[in-house]
Write a protein that holds these residues in place. Structure first.
Motif: not given
Length: 207
Positions: A74-81
């Motif tokens: 879920e975190l990766a949906n909101y940031a470019r990683v």
């Protein structure tokens, strides 16, 4: 007056968390325990609630708010990683770390840093918070519960209700909670920069 939810820390009652999640959907702000300290949270896409959250904390629009997520995916949906960042995120989640990353298009522009376009993200190791997010159906906008003019987070749920009863919709009491904020690490630049040393142990990340 703020509603008071007394929940079991390991097996929180779904009925109470559903009621708390409904307050969020109605535009309310909650004070919730985490694995680092109490935090104030509201819906991600509620502009008025976010402004109220900043007002309670005495923050301007340059102060970076954070998103509390259920898990790393879920975190990766909101940031470019990238791959290097992802390895550090895997080591630090769930846990008392806030990672500053380049915001994705899923984050409203008004919530990312106005110059750097970054956002703080975390996945706490706290059953009550994760279950609350599950009932709410998405990540929560959050900030550590430190009131204007003070240096330490408020951590007594009854005191929180007494001091903020007319400003927030509810308080979740799940028993004892650490009184130290998260360790904040800026991963949007290389090498990573520690912006605040808090409860998270940097040795876990190899930093």
């Amino acid at each position: 007056m703020a509603q008071y939810f007394s929940v079991h820390p390991a097996n929180p009652q779904p009925r109470l968390l559903k009621q708390a999640a409904e307050l969020l959907r109605q535009g309310g702000i909650l004070a919730i325990p985490t694995d680092s300290s109490y935090a104030l949270v509201c819906q991600l896409d509620d502009k008025a609630a976010a402004e109220s959250l900043r007002r309670i904390r005495g923050l301007d629009d340059k102060h970076q708010l954070s998103l509390i997520c259920r898990d790393l995916s879920e975190l990766a949906n909101y940031a470019r990683v990238d791959n290097t960042q992802f390895r550090l995120l895997k080591l630090g989640t769930p846990g008392p770390f806030t990672f500053v990353l380049e915001a994705s298009k899923e984050v409203p522009r008004r919530l990312s840093h106005p110059q750097r376009k970054t956002i703080g993200l975390r996945v706490p190791d706290h059953r009550v918070v994760l279950d609350l997010i599950e009932h709410h159906g998405g990540p929560l906008l959050a900030t550590t519960l430190i009131l204007p003019g003070e240096t330490d987070p408020l951590n007594d749920p009854e005191l929180i209700r007494d001091r903020l009863e007319r400003q927030i919709a509810g308080v979740i009491d799940a028993g004892g909670c650490p009184s130290e904020p998260t360790t904040v690490i800026n991963l949007s630049e290389s090498p990573p920069e520690v912006l605040r040393q808090g409860r998270g142990d940097l040795a876990i990340l190899g930093l």
